[in-house]
Design a protein around this motif. Structure first.
Motif, PDB file in Angstrom:
ATOM      1  N   LEU A  40       0.848  -1.049   0.020  1.00 12.97           N
ATOM      2  CA  LEU A  40      -0.186   0.083   0.059  1.00 12.97           C
ATOM      3  C   LEU A  40       0.605   1.200  -0.040  1.00 12.97           C
ATOM      4  CD1 LEU A  40      -2.625  -0.814   2.640  1.00 12.97           C
ATOM      5  CD2 LEU A  40      -2.809  -1.236   0.356  1.00 12.97           C
ATOM      6  N   ALA A  41       0.372   2.340  -0.315  1.00 14.02           N
ATOM      7  CA  ALA A  41       0.938   3.645  -0.437  1.00 14.02           C
ATOM      8  C   ALA A  41       0.889   4.091   0.888  1.00 14.02           C
ATOM      9  CB  ALA A  41       0.417   4.369  -1.567  1.00 14.02           C
ATOM     10  N   GLN A  42       1.934   4.621   1.490  1.00 13.86           N
ATOM     11  CA  GLN A  42       1.856   5.071   2.650  1.00 13.86           C
ATOM     12  C   GLN A  42       2.488   6.663   3.048  1.00 13.86           C
ATOM     13  OE1 GLN A  42       3.228   2.239   5.102  1.00 13.86           O
ATOM     14  NE2 GLN A  42       5.580   2.987   5.154  1.00 13.86           N
ATOM     15  N   ALA A  43       2.056   7.421   3.778  1.00  8.13           N
ATOM     16  CA  ALA A  43       2.768   8.653   4.061  1.00  8.13           C
ATOM     17  C   ALA A  43       3.819   8.675   4.779  1.00  8.13           C
ATOM     18  CB  ALA A  43       1.693  10.031   4.587  1.00  8.13           C
ATOM     19  N   MET A  44       5.058   9.706   4.291  1.00 10.18           N
ATOM     20  CA  MET A  44       6.141   9.992   5.314  1.00 10.18           C
ATOM     21  C   MET A  44       5.693  10.638   6.416  1.00 10.18           C
ATOM     22  SD  MET A  44       9.409  12.203   4.160  1.00 10.18           S
ATOM     23  CE  MET A  44      10.816  12.626   5.221  1.00 10.18           C
ATOM     24  N   ARG A  45       6.435   9.904   7.546  1.00 10.04           N
ATOM     25  CA  ARG A  45       6.305  10.421   8.657  1.00 10.04           C
ATOM     26  C   ARG A  45       7.457  10.463   9.747  1.00 10.04           C
ATOM     27  NH1 ARG A  45       2.700   7.344  10.494  1.00 10.04           N
ATOM     28  NH2 ARG A  45       0.561   8.698   9.960  1.00 10.04           N
ATOM     29  N   ILE A  46       8.022  11.611  10.216  1.00  5.85           N
ATOM     30  CA  ILE A  46       9.263  11.623  11.083  1.00  5.85           C
ATOM     31  C   ILE A  46       8.904  12.042  12.383  1.00  5.85           C
ATOM     32  CG2 ILE A  46      10.574  11.735   8.894  1.00  5.85           C
ATOM     33  CD1 ILE A  46      10.946  14.886   9.593  1.00  5.85           C
ATOM     34  N   GLY A  47       9.783  12.275  13.232  1.00  2.86           N
ATOM     35  CA  GLY A  47       9.505  12.895  14.628  1.00  2.86           C
ATOM     36  C   GLY A  47      10.998  13.254  15.131  1.00  2.86           C
ATOM     37  N   SER A  48      11.013  13.630  16.188  1.00  4.64           N
ATOM     38  CA  SER A  48      12.246  14.196  16.994  1.00  4.64           C
ATOM     39  C   SER A  48      12.994  13.094  17.195  1.00  4.64           C
ATOM     40  CB  SER A  48      11.845  15.127  18.170  1.00  4.64           C
ATOM     41  OG  SER A  48      11.292  16.344  17.803  1.00  4.64           O
ATOM     42  N   GLY A  49      14.218  12.790  17.005  1.00  4.12           N
ATOM     43  CA  GLY A  49      15.118  11.900  17.335  1.00  4.12           C
ATOM     44  C   GLY A  49      15.308  11.608  18.709  1.00  4.12           C
ATOM     45  N   ALA A  50      15.034  12.681  19.694  1.00  2.00           N
ATOM     46  CA  ALA A  50      14.994  12.400  21.090  1.00  2.00           C
ATOM     47  C   ALA A  50      14.104  13.556  21.701  1.00  2.00           C
ATOM     48  CB  ALA A  50      16.628  12.612  21.608  1.00  2.00           C
ATOM     49  N   ALA A  51      13.963  13.554  23.046  1.00  2.00           N
ATOM     50  CA  ALA A  51      13.329  14.629  23.641  1.00  2.00           C
ATOM     51  C   ALA A  51      13.676  15.976  23.476  1.00  2.00           C
ATOM     52  CB  ALA A  51      13.339  14.144  25.130  1.00  2.00           C
ATOM     53  N   ILE A  52      13.050  16.860  22.800  1.00  2.00           N
ATOM     54  CA  ILE A  52      13.356  18.315  22.709  1.00  2.00           C
ATOM     55  C   ILE A  52      13.878  19.135  23.843  1.00  2.00           C
ATOM     56  CG2 ILE A  52      12.306  20.609  22.269  1.00  2.00           C
ATOM     57  CD1 ILE A  52      10.100  19.325  20.443  1.00  2.00           C
ATOM     58  N   GLN A  53      15.087  19.500  23.617  1.00  2.00           N
ATOM     59  CA  GLN A  53      15.901  20.376  24.579  1.00  2.00           C
ATOM     60  C   GLN A  53      15.642  21.812  24.556  1.00  2.00           C
ATOM     61  OE1 GLN A  53      18.014  18.558  26.942  1.00  2.00           O
ATOM     62  NE2 GLN A  53      16.831  16.843  25.707  1.00  2.00           N
ATOM     63  N   THR A  54      15.704  22.335  25.572  1.00  2.00           N
ATOM     64  CA  THR A  54      15.469  24.016  25.690  1.00  2.00           C
ATOM     65  C   THR A  54      16.769  24.480  25.253  1.00  2.00           C
ATOM     66  OG1 THR A  54      15.898  24.243  27.695  1.00  2.00           O
ATOM     67  CG2 THR A  54      13.591  23.634  27.155  1.00  2.00           C
ATOM     68  N   ALA A  55      16.697  25.990  25.249  1.00  2.00           N
ATOM     69  CA  ALA A  55      18.129  26.545  24.958  1.00  2.00           C
ATOM     70  C   ALA A  55      19.278  26.449  26.222  1.00  2.00           C
ATOM     71  CB  ALA A  55      17.995  28.179  24.837  1.00  2.00           C
ATOM     72  N   ALA A  56      18.489  26.098  27.370  1.00  2.00           N
ATOM     73  CA  ALA A  56      19.354  25.943  28.597  1.00  2.00           C
ATOM     74  C   ALA A  56      19.647  24.376  28.681  1.00  2.00           C
ATOM     75  CB  ALA A  56      18.470  26.350  29.735  1.00  2.00           C
ATOM     76  N   GLY A  57      19.351  23.716  27.536  1.00  2.00           N
ATOM     77  CA  GLY A  57      19.861  22.103  27.752  1.00  2.00           C
ATOM     78  C   GLY A  57      19.188  21.218  28.644  1.00  2.00           C
ATOM     79  N   ALA A  58      17.936  21.969  29.008  1.00  2.00           N
ATOM     80  CA  ALA A  58      16.986  20.864  29.697  1.00  2.00           C
ATOM     81  C   ALA A  58      16.084  20.424  29.066  1.00  2.00           C
ATOM     82  CB  ALA A  58      16.738  21.583  30.894  1.00  2.00           C
ATOM     83  N   PRO A  59      15.449  19.239  29.132  1.00  2.00           N
ATOM     84  CA  PRO A  59      14.183  18.808  28.347  1.00  2.00           C
ATOM     85  C   PRO A  59      12.930  19.713  28.509  1.00  2.00           C
ATOM     86  CG  PRO A  59      15.255  16.790  29.692  1.00  2.00           C
ATOM     87  CD  PRO A  59      15.932  18.269  30.111  1.00  2.00           C
ATOM     88  N   ALA A  60      12.399  19.783  27.602  1.00  2.00           N
ATOM     89  CA  ALA A  60      10.973  20.626  27.423  1.00  2.00           C
ATOM     90  C   ALA A  60       9.972  19.913  28.418  1.00  2.00           C
ATOM     91  CB  ALA A  60      10.635  20.917  26.308  1.00  2.00           C
ATOM     92  N   ALA A  61       9.480  20.826  29.099  1.00  2.00           N
ATOM     93  CA  ALA A  61       8.327  19.937  30.320  1.00  2.00           C
ATOM     94  C   ALA A  61       7.231  19.552  29.689  1.00  2.00           C
ATOM     95  CB  ALA A  61       8.569  20.845  31.688  1.00  2.00           C
ATOM     96  N   THR A  62       6.691  20.596  28.959  1.00  3.01           N
ATOM     97  CA  THR A  62       5.325  20.263  28.295  1.00  3.01           C
ATOM     98  C   THR A  62       5.398  20.918  26.903  1.00  3.01           C
ATOM     99  OG1 THR A  62       4.211  22.418  28.839  1.00  3.01           O
ATOM    100  CG2 THR A  62       4.194  20.524  30.502  1.00  3.01           C
ATOM    101  N   GLY A 143      18.146  21.424  19.210  1.00  4.75           N
ATOM    102  CA  GLY A 143      17.417  20.934  20.419  1.00  4.75           C
ATOM    103  C   GLY A 143      16.210  20.332  19.849  1.00  4.75           C
ATOM    104  N   LEU A 144      15.643  20.728  18.612  1.00  2.43           N
ATOM    105  CA  LEU A 144      14.464  20.080  18.079  1.00  2.43           C
ATOM    106  C   LEU A 144      14.406  18.646  17.883  1.00  2.43           C
ATOM    107  CD1 LEU A 144      13.067  22.996  15.955  1.00  2.43           C
ATOM    108  CD2 LEU A 144      12.280  22.355  18.375  1.00  2.43           C
ATOM    109  N   GLY A 145      15.601  18.318  17.746  1.00  4.23           N
ATOM    110  CA  GLY A 145      15.965  16.928  17.108  1.00  4.23           C
ATOM    111  C   GLY A 145      15.475  16.407  15.773  1.00  4.23           C
ATOM    112  N   LEU A 146      15.602  17.341  15.004  1.00  2.00           N
ATOM    113  CA  LEU A 146      15.045  17.205  13.675  1.00  2.00           C
ATOM    114  C   LEU A 146      16.398  17.481  12.469  1.00  2.00           C
ATOM    115  CD1 LEU A 146      11.718  19.351  13.724  1.00  2.00           C
ATOM    116  CD2 LEU A 146      11.950  16.618  13.681  1.00  2.00           C
ATOM    117  N   GLY A 147      17.416  17.070  12.885  1.00  2.00           N
ATOM    118  CA  GLY A 147      18.711  17.359  12.253  1.00  2.00           C
ATOM    119  C   GLY A 147      18.679  16.380  10.771  1.00  2.00           C
ATOM    120  N   ALA A 148      19.561  16.462  10.091  1.00  2.00           N
ATOM    121  CA  ALA A 148      19.620  15.695   8.723  1.00  2.00           C
ATOM    122  C   ALA A 148      20.153  14.326   9.264  1.00  2.00           C
ATOM    123  CB  ALA A 148      20.695  16.353   7.940  1.00  2.00           C
TER     124      ALA A 148
END
Length: 510
Positions: A40-62, A143-148
């Motif tokens: 079947l045909a299916q749509a491409m779907r990607i996600g952050s490779g890890a938990a999103i990090q804030t500018a301070a280097g801490a995981p985003a809480a919400t 920090g978004l975890g969306l690198g190449a």
């Protein structure tokens, strides 16, 4: 007078209807086909490779917490700008607002684990493109975890985009969608489930029950008309009168024509099936039609096309260069000689730039239709893929516009542009009581428009009254107005190809 049914049979325990749905049009041809749905045909779907990090280097809480990240990246050639105050949910909304064929979501996986998920809105191996130096490791948005894919913070492929792959009658086809409309003429195949080990046998045949029901509907309608005609000629002995239309010659002609049509033989059809009577639709002693079940059933079961040919005009050609498509209204039966001196040709324009690597610099493409002078403009942005360029061009070509006309003369009152409340006296054109204006033109379909507007009193009659008269002349299928410079403007109420025109002619009778 011809409907088809599709019968599906599976070679395995998996029901065919669970894997495939079929619908069709009147252009379908009967026959048997084998179908194997490999994927079947299916749509491409990607996600952050890890938990999103804030500018301070801490995981985003919400998903709604500001991330403190600032930068930009591209998705399908469009730019997403991220501000320090943006949360993951804000970034998802910005991506969705671009309208570039993707849908983004901010997902709360767990406490302190927020991720972005981006999916193509369409199936197919083409997928979408995302990138930018700010996204990669060490970038402002790392920090978004969306690198190449080669980056240390690469995005995670949740589902690879892929085309549908189906084998029809031994031929392998690939399509970007699970709805296939161009494989078998007249049929739409909706792929529901892949099973490379299962062969679906699809048999397209005439729906005989529907065909008989169509003929019965015709018979019932004929008898209803016959009863009405007979009632007009019936003589009431008690009153000594006949029906109210008994003396109408046209009624006698209609009754005679209906009776003749039963026995009329149609040229071009075989002698044993070239009239209603010969296929089993016969008159009874009261002049009603009835179906001779034994004769009709023979054709219904063995040659259903013979029934259709009696009711539906059809044609064929003797040359490969000419195809019969559809008859005109009430065509005359017979043979025709057609000489083709020159076929119509479709114009082709080939670009000179190689776009296999995408658009290198933003530009605007302008395409002018020679015959009409209509112009289509498409803005191409740097980074767009070849498929995105094609989609943008086709979207513009498919867009339907509403025609608008502006009359050449601007109307003024005291040096200022006239408005709907401006009286004719205020125009300073010497308009007198009783002067008329001829409203002439054509509507959307090219039908002639002619109406006369009379200026009863120039001191009280306004341009708004003239605009209302113009709209009335066009049966309110247009709107008439004055633009900011005092030009009369008419706008078609129907979009698409239009023959709208307007001319105002002053006769100055006063």
């Amino acid at each position: 007078f011809f409907s088809y049914t599709a019968t599906l049979a599976s070679s395995s325990t998996t029901p065919a209807a669970q894997m495939l749905e079929v619908s069709g049009s009147q252009n379908v041809l009967p026959g048997t086909h084998t179908i194997v749905i490999q994927q079947l045909a299916q749509a491409m779907r990607i996600g952050s490779g890890a938990a999103i990090q804030t500018a301070a280097g801490a995981p985003a809480a919400t998903v709604s917490d500001p991330l403190g990240l600032a930068g930009s990246f591209q998705i399908n050639g469009a730019t997403v700008t991220v501000h320090a105050s943006d949360s993951a949910a804000d970034i998802a909304r910005k991506i969705n607002d671009l309208g570039v064929g993707v849908q983004a979501s901010a997902i709360q996986v767990a406490t302190g684990d927020v991720r972005l998920v981006i999916a193509s809105t369409q199936t197919g191996a083409q997928g979408f493109q995302i990138g930018g130096v700010d996204l990669d490791a060490g970038g402002a948005l790392a920090g978004l975890g969306l690198g190449a894919p080669a980056s240390a913070n690469a995005y995670q492929v949740l589902q690879q985009g892929q085309d549908a792959k189906v084998v029809i009658d031994g031929l392998t086809l690939t399509r970007a969608s699970n709805t296939i409309t161009d494989a078998i003429p007249g049929l739409t195949l909706d792929l529901k489930q892949a099973d490379p080990a299962t062969t679906i046998t699809m048999t397209i045949g005439v729906d005989r029950e529907a065909l008989r029901a169509s003929v019965q509907t015709f018979v019932d309608a004929y008898n209803e008309v016959a009863d009405f005609l007979n009632a007009q000629f019936a003589f009431d002995e008690a009153k000594g009168t006949s029906g109210p239309l008994a003396g109408e010659a046209a009624l006698h002609a209609i009754q005679s024509e209906l009776a003749d049509s039963l026995l009329r033989e149609l040229p071009g059809l075989a002698p044993d099936r070239n009239s209603l009577v010969k296929i089993g639709i016969e008159p009874d002693e009261k002049g009603h039609l009835r179906i001779n079940d034994s004769l009709f059933a023979k054709f219904l079961n063995d040659a259903p096309e013979a029934i259709r040919e009696v009711f539906v005009a059809s044609g064929s050609t003797s040359a490969a260069g000419l195809t019969f498509l559809t008859p005109a209204f009430q065509p005359a039966s017979g043979s025709y000689t057609v000489q083709i001196t020159q076929p119509a040709l479709r114009a082709d324009i080939v670009g000179t730039a190689d776009l296999s690597a995408g658009v290198s610099a933003s530009s605007t493409v302008t395409i002018t239709e020679t015959a009409t002078g209509r112009v289509a403009q498409v803005d191409l942005t740097a980074g767009m893929t070849l498929q995105q360029v094609l989609d943008a061009l086709n979207a513009e070509f498919a867009r339907s516009y509403t025609e608008k006309h502006q009359l050449s003369q601007a109307l003024t009152a005291g040096g200022a542009p006239a408005t709907a409340s401006t009286t004719f006296a205020a125009l300073g054109l010497g308009v007198q009581p009783g002067d008329t204006i001829a409203i002439q033109g054509t509507d959307h379909y090219g039908r002639a428009i002619t109406q006369t507007f009379t200026i009863a009193d120039p001191n009280t009659t306004t341009l708004g009254d003239l605009l209302a008269a113009i709209e009335s002349a066009y049966a309110h299928a247009i709107t008439a107005s004055l633009d900011a410079s005092g030009h009369i403007v008419i706008t078609d109420a129907t979009s698409g190809e239009s023959q709208l025109s307007l001319q105002l002619v002053a006769h100055n009778e006063g």
